[in-house]
Design a protein around this motif. Structure first.
Motif, short mmCIF file in Angstrom:
data_model
loop_
_atom_site.label_atom_id
_atom_site.label_comp_id
_atom_site.label_asym_id
_atom_site.label_seq_id
_atom_site.Cartn_x
_atom_site.Cartn_y
_atom_site.Cartn_z
N ASP A 313 0.87 -1.18 0.00
CA ASP A 313 0.00 0.00 0.00
C ASP A 313 0.91 1.23 0.00
O ASP A 313 1.64 1.47 0.96
CB ASP A 313 -0.88 -0.05 1.25
N VAL A 314 0.88 2.02 -1.10
CA VAL A 314 1.74 3.20 -1.24
C VAL A 314 0.87 4.41 -1.48
O VAL A 314 -0.05 4.37 -2.32
CB VAL A 314 2.74 3.02 -2.42
N THR A 315 1.15 5.51 -0.79
CA THR A 315 0.30 6.70 -0.92
C THR A 315 1.12 7.96 -0.71
O THR A 315 2.19 7.92 -0.10
CB THR A 315 -0.86 6.65 0.08
N GLY A 316 0.58 9.08 -1.22
CA GLY A 316 1.24 10.36 -1.01
C GLY A 316 0.91 11.36 -2.09
O GLY A 316 0.14 11.08 -3.02
N PRO A 317 1.50 12.57 -1.99
CA PRO A 317 1.26 13.61 -3.00
C PRO A 317 2.03 13.32 -4.28
O PRO A 317 3.10 12.71 -4.25
CB PRO A 317 1.79 14.87 -2.31
N LEU A 318 1.47 13.77 -5.40
CA LEU A 318 2.10 13.55 -6.70
C LEU A 318 2.66 14.84 -7.28
O LEU A 318 3.19 14.82 -8.40
CB LEU A 318 1.10 12.93 -7.68
#
Length: 821
Positions: A313-318
């Motif tokens: 599970d990877v998440t964050g701003p682009l």
């Protein structure tokens, strides 16, 4: 269109979907991994905070509810762990203030403080307490620290998110409305299985999660699907709060790794669900949303019967400004079973993007894809012809070896959120879901002679296709009347459901059920069916503040409903239409009384309306729709600053106009009359959260009595014998030492069920216990060893009848390495 053309079309759709989804997943993953750390390294800049004054009129109330109203009005993003504010009260805020002045006034006396981390972003924290006070300390999720790369923020579009709370206590739920409401502000029974609880239980399928939920009877049909009953009826389903026709039973579901939480509303949900829904309850599957800072989580599991599972599970701003955020979840299963000759392989990909089109508008787009291959799909055993269980060895495979069954499932979702100002906000959501299945399955068909002969094996095959389209739009905001602030919700939704299949059966006569040597062969298709429902309607709800301790929640819905079906092979015949329903009126009302700052009492009344498809009346037409109502009273509490939730409820549900056989008009055609009546009543108690530092607990008890009140053949009998009268479920974990330091943790659970049957023999009451021990390296990394069914209890998780029956898992072991946010 023939079955062969149908399969070719589906294969083309699968290829197109797979190519686009895989490409999107790869690109999004790369972008997040690349952009996340870069964004985290940017120097923090704090623009000047707005000094513009804004008119407020927010009465003293639950602090979480007051903050939701304040943030909408002030145009601020306030980040906080809602567990910290549970049970706290706000001060009244009336007049014109700057955002900073208003927040100061709102928090006065609550024990909370704040600081701006940007022009429109604020972080809430607990006020420090004097050391002499020796306060009771509860370790909750971390508070955001400015400039810390470990910042933990609630996803912008989901203020009820649980995936960073590290708690079993949910701060809010969305299943009963279109926005996050604290559980105390919902005048019905609601449970939330948080991300932390799912992880601790190693629950990787929706069925495994719901098996542990209060008030739900879960009986698996296959590794990814099951039947789910609440208060005597099949459960309905929502996805991110958008209702879907057809329910959740016998529908393949995605890996639970893509969900932030699973919410359960027990009792009628006609206000949002609409006509045709069963009155027992609704399950809301809430997808994960992107975080505003970079982070990743994942797990690796290995266990008995070559059971392997992994997820990332990877998440964050682009981008550097954080106006574009993404999240990708991928998972995979490869497993055998305690039943011989069965194997399952599954891969799931989920990707979601959020775009801040402006400060007030956010666009969300997501897609999910899952592919499965089940070797030896088997629906289990039947019973002897004297009505007794076979008591076969649990590893026995009743079927032809080598059968293959394939599932390809996709989902696309988009929503547009907009802040209209003045506390008013709206959302428009659209979702498409498709499940395409084909292959072969086995089951014993009919009873077995006492010498294990005379049985029939059904080898079934055929393609099936399930498609749903759902749409919902709503607006929500405050109004000021009679010196008090109230909340109004207006909305409309649409749901389309189409399930079509072609099928065939090859029957084998078995000389001995324990020596099945029949060869695998193709099964000719010989029948088909297609059913379609369309529903659309408008709804409204008012949350009226009568006085500081008293709130009334009233709602109404107007629904239109269409249903039709057709059958035939190789081509379908003409459509058979059920009578249309136009403008049906469904009211609901609830009352909430805040007894103290921690405890509220409630009562609610909800109506039932469900058309009865295909039940013909002599002289023409169909049986009129089922109607009924439910009365519920209860109490809810949040304790230790929201670290612990508790609830208790009594309910009485009456279901009228049920179709029963017409006693005066029998013959070659079955006719019915609306003369049946059923009652479902009982009690529920639930506790979830952290009663002591480091101790997470969930426990729920249900008493359920279902009875035929009017029925020519079943008067006085139990209506739903598959749901136990008594059930108790619990799961707990205890952490030794501080969460940031290495240390041991222990846990375990139990499920206790009273006797049940599915029309054959009765299964006696049973209890299944699990145990877990683990070692925590730090806040994020841990390893656990779990023993499920530690005492190796032999029981049926789906009690056999003349068709289908399955054992629950024997004792098994699972080793898990997990990294959390």
């Amino acid at each position: 269109m023939g079955a062969k053309d149908l399969r070719r079309g589906r294969a083309a759709r699968r290829r197109n979907w797979l190519e686009s989804t895989v490409s999107g997943v790869v690109l999004a993953t790369a972008a997040i991994i690349y952009a996340g750390p870069v964004a985290a390294q940017q120097p923090h800049q704090t623009p000047a905070v707005s000094e513009q004054t804004i008119a407020f009129d927010i009465p003293a109330q639950d602090l979480n509810a007051a903050l939701l109203t304040f943030t909408n009005r002030a145009g601020l993003q306030v980040f906080y762990d809602v567990n910290l504010v549970k049970g706290l009260r706000s001060s009244a805020l009336k007049g014109s203030f700057t955002p900073a002045q208003g927040l100061t006034q709102l928090l006065a006396g609550s024990g909370m403080t704040y600081r701006f981390t940007g022009a429109n972003t604020v972080s809430l924290e607990k006020l420090p307490q004097p050391a002499a006070a020796a306060p009771r300390v509860i370790q909750l999720g971390p508070v955001r620290v400015e400039g810390d790369s470990r910042d933990i923020l609630t996803p912008k579009t989901d203020s009820a998110a649980t995936d960073q709370s590290h708690s079993y206590a949910a701060r809010a739920a969305t299943v009963a409305g279109k926005t996050a409401e604290s559980l105390r502000d919902i005048p019905q029974s609601v449970s939330v299985i948080t991300r932390q609880q799912m992880d601790d239980m190693n629950a990787v399928t929706v069925e495994q999660v719901l098996r542990q939920a209060t008030g739900i009877t879960s009986t698996p049909l296959s590794p990814e699907a099951g039947f789910f009953y609440i208060r005597g009826y099949p459960a309905e389903v929502q996805y991110d709060g958008v209702p879907s026709n057809g329910g959740i039973s016998n529908v393949d579901q995605f890996d639970s790794a893509i969900y932030d939480r699973i919410e359960v509303l027990r009792g009628p949900a006609g206000l949002l669900q609409g006509a045709g829904s069963n009155p027992g309850g609704t399950i809301n599957l809430v997808r994960k949303r992107p975080h505003e800072t970079f982070g990743w989580a994942g797990s690796l599991m290995g266990g008995s019967w070559n059971n392997f599972h992994g997820d990332l599970d990877v998440t964050g701003p682009l981008n550097q400004t954080g106006t574009i955020r993404g999240r990708v979840v991928v998972s995979g299963d490869d497993r055998d079973f305690f039943v011989d000759d069965m194997h399952d392989r599954r891969a799931t990909e989920y990707a979601i993007l959020e775009f801040d089109l402006s400060e007030k508008t956010t666009l969300t787009i997501s897609g999910t894809n899952e592919d499965r291959r089940l070797t030896g799909l088997n629906f289990g055993q039947s019973v002897y012809n004297n009505g007794q269980f076979l008591n076969a060895p649990r590893s026995t495979y009743f079927g032809v070896k080598g059968t293959q069954y394939y599932v390809h499932e996709q989902e696309a979702y988009t929503s547009l959120d907009h802040d209209f100002g003045g506390g008013w906000a709206g959302r428009a959501s659209f979702a498409y879901r498709n499940a395409d299945t084909h292959g072969q399955s086995n089951s014993l068909y009919g009873p077995v002679n006492l010498d294990n002969s005379g049985a029939t094996l059904d080898l079934a095959a055929g393609p099936a296709d399930l498609q749903t389209f759902t749409y919902d739009t709503n607006v929500l905001g405050p109004i000021n009347l009679f010196g008090r602030t109230h909340t109004l919700l207006f909305g409309a939704n649409y749901a389309y459901y189409d399930y079509s299949y072609f099928g065939g059966d090859t029957f084998y006569s078995l000389a001995n059920i324990y020596n099945i040597t029949s060869p695998l062969q193709s099964v000719p298709l010989s029948y088909g069916s297609d059913s379609r429902t369309v529903q659309y309607g408008v709804y409204g709800q008012a949350r009226i503040s009568i006085a500081d301790p008293l709130t009334v929640v009233a709602g109404v819905r107007l629904t239109n409903y269409r249903s039709k079906s057709r059958s035939g092979y190789p081509n379908y015949g003409e459509w058979d239409h059920d009578p249309d329903v136009n403008g049906h009126f469904n009211p609901t009302i609830g009352i909430i009384y805040d007894l103290t700052h921690e405890i509220s009492l409630y009562g609610s009344y909800a109506t039932i309306f469900a058309p009865q498809s295909g039940q013909l009346v002599f002289g023409g037409g169909s049986v009129k729709p089922r109607t009924g109502d439910q009365y519920e009273i209860g109490a809810k509490g949040t304790f230790f600053n929201g670290a612990l939730n508790a609830s208790a409820a009594l309910f009485n549900l009456t279901d009228r106009n049920r179709a029963v056989a017409d006693p005066e008009h029998g013959g070659t055609i079955d006719y019915y009359v609306a003369a049946g009546k059923v009652r479902s009543r009982g009690a529920e108690v639930e506790v979830s959260g952290e009663p002591l530092p480091g101790w997470n607990v969930f426990a729920g008890y249900t008493y359920l009595e279902t009875k035929y009140l009017e029925d020519p053949n079943n008067l006085g009998k139990t209506f739903d014998r598959e749901e136990p009268r008594h059930s108790f479920k619990a799961w707990t974990s205890y952490r030794f030492g501080d969460v940031d330091q290495p240390g041991f943790q222990v846990g375990g659970g139990v499920r206790v069920m009273s006797e049940t049957t599915r029309g054959g023999p009765w299964q006696s009451a049973y209890a299944v216990a699990d145990a877990q021990i683990g070692y925590r390296l730090n806040r994020q990394w841990s390893a656990t060893l779990t023993a499920n069914n530690i005492f190796d209890k032999k029981y049926y998780i789906r009690v056999p009848s003349s068709f289908f029956g399955n054992y629950g898992d024997p004792r098994s072991f699972t080793v898990t390495l997990r990294k959390s946010f």
